[in-house]
Design an enzyme around this catalytic site. Structure first.
Site, short mmCIF file in Angstrom:
data_model
loop_
_atom_site.label_atom_id
_atom_site.label_comp_id
_atom_site.label_asym_id
_atom_site.label_seq_id
_atom_site.Cartn_x
_atom_site.Cartn_y
_atom_site.Cartn_z
N GLN A 103 0.76 -1.11 0.24
CA GLN A 103 -0.17 -0.09 -0.24
C GLN A 103 0.94 1.16 -0.05
O GLN A 103 1.60 1.45 0.95
CB GLN A 103 -1.03 -0.13 1.23
CG GLN A 103 -1.90 1.38 1.18
CD GLN A 103 -2.60 1.26 2.46
OE1 GLN A 103 -2.10 1.51 3.60
NE2 GLN A 103 -4.07 0.95 2.25
N TYR A 222 -5.97 10.80 4.09
CA TYR A 222 -4.72 11.00 3.94
C TYR A 222 -4.40 11.77 2.45
O TYR A 222 -5.68 11.92 1.69
CB TYR A 222 -3.88 9.67 3.67
CG TYR A 222 -3.85 9.18 4.89
CD1 TYR A 222 -3.08 9.64 6.22
CD2 TYR A 222 -4.17 7.79 5.17
CE1 TYR A 222 -2.94 8.99 7.50
CE2 TYR A 222 -4.18 7.40 6.59
CZ TYR A 222 -3.72 7.87 7.65
OH TYR A 222 -3.62 7.36 8.58
N ARG A 270 -7.89 2.03 -2.39
CA ARG A 270 -8.51 2.31 -1.45
C ARG A 270 -9.11 3.65 -1.07
O ARG A 270 -8.56 4.56 -1.28
CB ARG A 270 -7.57 1.74 0.12
CG ARG A 270 -8.64 1.59 1.09
CD ARG A 270 -8.10 0.86 2.19
NE ARG A 270 -8.92 0.01 3.16
CZ ARG A 270 -9.09 -0.40 4.33
NH1 ARG A 270 -7.86 -0.22 4.89
NH2 ARG A 270 -9.82 -1.12 4.45
C1 FMN Z 1 -3.57 -0.84 14.09
C2 FMN Z 1 -4.32 -0.62 12.70
C3 FMN Z 1 -3.74 0.12 11.77
C4 FMN Z 1 -4.04 0.24 10.45
N1 FMN Z 1 -3.46 0.61 9.34
C5 FMN Z 1 -3.84 1.10 8.36
C6 FMN Z 1 -3.11 1.38 7.05
O1 FMN Z 1 -1.97 1.54 7.22
N2 FMN Z 1 -3.71 1.52 5.83
C7 FMN Z 1 -4.97 1.36 5.70
O2 FMN Z 1 -5.61 1.46 4.64
N3 FMN Z 1 -5.91 0.88 6.80
C8 FMN Z 1 -5.47 0.69 8.05
N4 FMN Z 1 -6.15 0.18 9.00
C9 FMN Z 1 -7.43 0.02 8.86
C10 FMN Z 1 -7.75 -1.44 8.72
O3 FMN Z 1 -7.25 -1.81 7.30
C11 FMN Z 1 -9.24 -1.78 8.52
O4 FMN Z 1 -9.93 -1.13 7.35
C12 FMN Z 1 -10.08 -1.56 9.81
O5 FMN Z 1 -9.20 -2.23 10.83
C13 FMN Z 1 -11.55 -1.83 9.90
O6 FMN Z 1 -11.47 -3.30 9.40
P1 FMN Z 1 -11.54 -4.39 10.21
O7 FMN Z 1 -13.00 -4.34 11.10
O8 FMN Z 1 -11.59 -5.88 9.31
O9 FMN Z 1 -10.39 -4.41 11.12
C14 FMN Z 1 -5.56 0.00 10.33
C15 FMN Z 1 -6.14 -0.54 11.19
C16 FMN Z 1 -5.68 -0.64 12.53
C17 FMN Z 1 -6.41 -1.57 13.63
#
Ligand code: FMN
Length: 352
Positions: A103, A222, A270
């Site tokens: 990414q 971002y 994304r």
């Molecule tokens: C610790 C953490 C770091 C994350 N870093 C990113 C990231 O670098 N890029 C991104 O697009 N989303 C990031 N996210 C969002 C996750 O990709 C995801 O969309 C979010 O956790 C919700 O989905 P889930 O319910 O499946 O966890 C991050 C989430 C968490 C919890």
């Protein structure tokens, strides 16, 4: 079986994916301080591949060492020196038949401005004193966003660091950075052209490392999303105003990557298709779903291979990375709205 397609294979562009389980990007702070893949980070991805995911998307990865550095121990693809360590992680993930996308990201107004100000100096110091990074992060308390919640850290930063602070890059001169009211500066056209080149070069390095594709991070508030959103993009030139103009930067990056990496190298975007400004009392502002779907359709017409649907920005942060108190699958209607209008694959993350 409730989800009969989950363990069936599919293609993203020309790349076969063994099932429909995608691990979306998560920055975990395991990279080396210089931005290269570390042994713990490679092992972390390898474990997820062993767990069976069809596709892993790496954490947000910076595309330059100046104003895209936004937190400690994050990945970088800004230089050829990052290719070999990434290749090691790719090979380990591939051993389980899992594919890996990187990414690519620029934080824009979501940056902690001390990073762009001090990074080059830090890099030089780290080459002279091997333990410099440990010392730096100890003194500054990490200086990631959570450190900025600590009043003592903020006070220390204001007192000692202020003369060294560089503003974050943003599409236009819209106020200050919402993280602790830090300064921002509107990007000039030459800076935008440089940025496009940096995204394209980073994608080329990802391909050289043997990874299977890239994802452009145009979500969660971002820089790429700041250009897309009518809330943060108030430019009056060809990069602002109409939807076509707000999408121009992303289109030029996509065109550049296609030229550099060829048609068989998948590009994911994304996208926050809804910024949920209505939830904080600004109804009708920013990206609303209807326009988000239009953006998704435009991106498909630009030739991307997969859309990763998300939502929110830092003003509405709990809608991009929600607490577990939100209902399971609460925003699946966003992915459905996009999927109904496009033919390419759609990824959804929402407390599934
Ligand atoms: C610790 C953490 C770091 C994350 N870093 C990113 C990231 O670098 N890029 C991104 O697009 N989303 C990031 N996210 C969002 C996750 O990709 C995801 O969309 C979010 O956790 C919700 O989905 P889930 O319910 O499946 O966890 C991050 C989430 C968490 C919890």
């Amino acid at each position: 079986m409730k989800y009969p397609n989950l363990f069936t294979s599919m293609n993203i562009g020309s790349v076969p994916i063994k099932n429909r389980a995608v691990m979306t990007a998560m920055c975990v702070g395991l990279a080396n301080h210089d931005g290269s893949v570390s042994e713990p980070l490679a092992a972390y991805y390898e474990e997820r591949a062993r767990g069976g995911a069809g596709l892993i998307i790496t954490e947000c990865t910076r595309i330059n060492e100046d104003d895209a550095v936004s937190h400690s121990s994050m990945l970088s693809m800004s230089h050829d020196r990052y290719i070999a360590p990434l290749k090691d992680a790719v090979d380990r993930v591939h051993a389980y038949g899992t594919k890996l996308f990187v990414q690519l990201f620029h934080p824009g107004r979501q940056n902690v401005v001390m990073f762009p100000a001090l990074w080059r100096f830090n890099e030089r110091m780290a080459r002279i004193f091997p333990r410099y990074w440990d010392l730096f992060f100890k003194i500054t308390g990490g200086f990631d966003e959570s450190a900025m919640d600590d009043p003592k850290t903020v006070k220390r930063m204001r007192r000692y660091m202020k003369p060294l602070l560089a503003p974050s890059d943003v599409p236009c001169g819209l106020g200050v950075n919402p993280i602790r009211n830090q300064a921002t500066k509107a990007m000039t056209i030459p800076q935008i052209k440089t940025l496009i080149g940096q995204f394209v070069a980073a994608a080329g390095r990802v391909q050289k490392a043997g990874a299977d594709g890239v994802e452009l991070h145009a979500a969660h508030g971002y820089l790429l999303q700041q250009f897309l959103s009518p809330y943060t993009n108030r430019r009056e030139d060809e990069y602002g105003g109409t939807l076509e103009n707000r999408m121009r930067l992303l289109k030029e990056i996509i065109d550049g990557i296609r030229k550099e990496c060829g048609k068989d190298f998948p590009i994911s975007v994304r996208l926050s298709v809804e910024e949920y400004y209505d939830m904080i009392g600004y109804a009708g502002q920013g990206i609303v779903l209807e326009e988000g779907v239009k953006m998704a359709k435009c991106l498909e017409s630009f030739g991307i291979d997969v859309l990763n649907v998300s939502s929110g920005n830092y003003d509405t942060a709990q809608t991009s990375c929600e607490p577990v108190s939100f209902a399971q699958g609460w925003r699946k209607y966003l992915a459905k709205a996009v999927k109904d209008e496009v033919r390419i694959p759609v990824i959804a993350a929402n407390l599934i």
